[in-house]
Design a protein around this motif. Sequence first.
Motif, mmCIF file in Angstrom:
data_model
loop_
_atom_site.group_PDB
_atom_site.id
_atom_site.type_symbol
_atom_site.label_atom_id
_atom_site.label_comp_id
_atom_site.label_asym_id
_atom_site.label_seq_id
_atom_site.Cartn_x
_atom_site.Cartn_y
_atom_site.Cartn_z
ATOM 1 N N UNK A 10 56.745 50.441 35.676
ATOM 2 C CA UNK A 10 57.510 51.652 35.924
ATOM 3 C C UNK A 10 58.540 51.823 34.821
ATOM 4 N N UNK A 11 59.055 53.007 34.671
ATOM 5 C CA UNK A 11 60.116 53.276 33.712
ATOM 6 C C UNK A 11 61.453 53.100 34.402
ATOM 7 N N UNK A 12 62.405 52.549 33.675
ATOM 8 C CA UNK A 12 63.771 52.429 34.189
ATOM 9 C C UNK A 12 64.715 53.035 33.158
ATOM 10 N N UNK A 13 65.852 53.496 33.631
ATOM 11 C CA UNK A 13 66.850 54.084 32.747
ATOM 12 C C UNK A 13 67.900 53.041 32.393
ATOM 13 N N UNK A 14 68.423 53.174 31.206
ATOM 14 C CA UNK A 14 69.531 52.321 30.776
ATOM 15 C C UNK A 14 70.802 53.121 30.977
ATOM 16 N N UNK A 21 68.726 49.444 36.101
ATOM 17 C CA UNK A 21 68.505 49.392 37.536
ATOM 18 C C UNK A 21 67.041 49.121 37.802
ATOM 19 N N UNK A 22 66.755 48.007 38.489
ATOM 20 C CA UNK A 22 65.387 47.671 38.872
ATOM 21 C C UNK A 22 65.108 48.430 40.166
#
Length: 63
Positions: A10-14, A21-22
Amino acid sequence: MAIYRTLYYTDVSVGVGGRITIPQDMRDDLKIAEGDSLTVRVEETSDGNRQMVVWRAEEREEE
């Protein structure tokens, strides 16, 4: 040595300060809870591409 296969990704944001955030469903699958310690390794290919590999450190004893 264990050989792992990809189950999903999945993609996560920094966020602010580099916080990642996982997603909750991934934390549930991995049994990651508040206070757990994660180990991070940065790998580099011969052409300079880099990736980050994260895994949960050994489980701590239940209190």
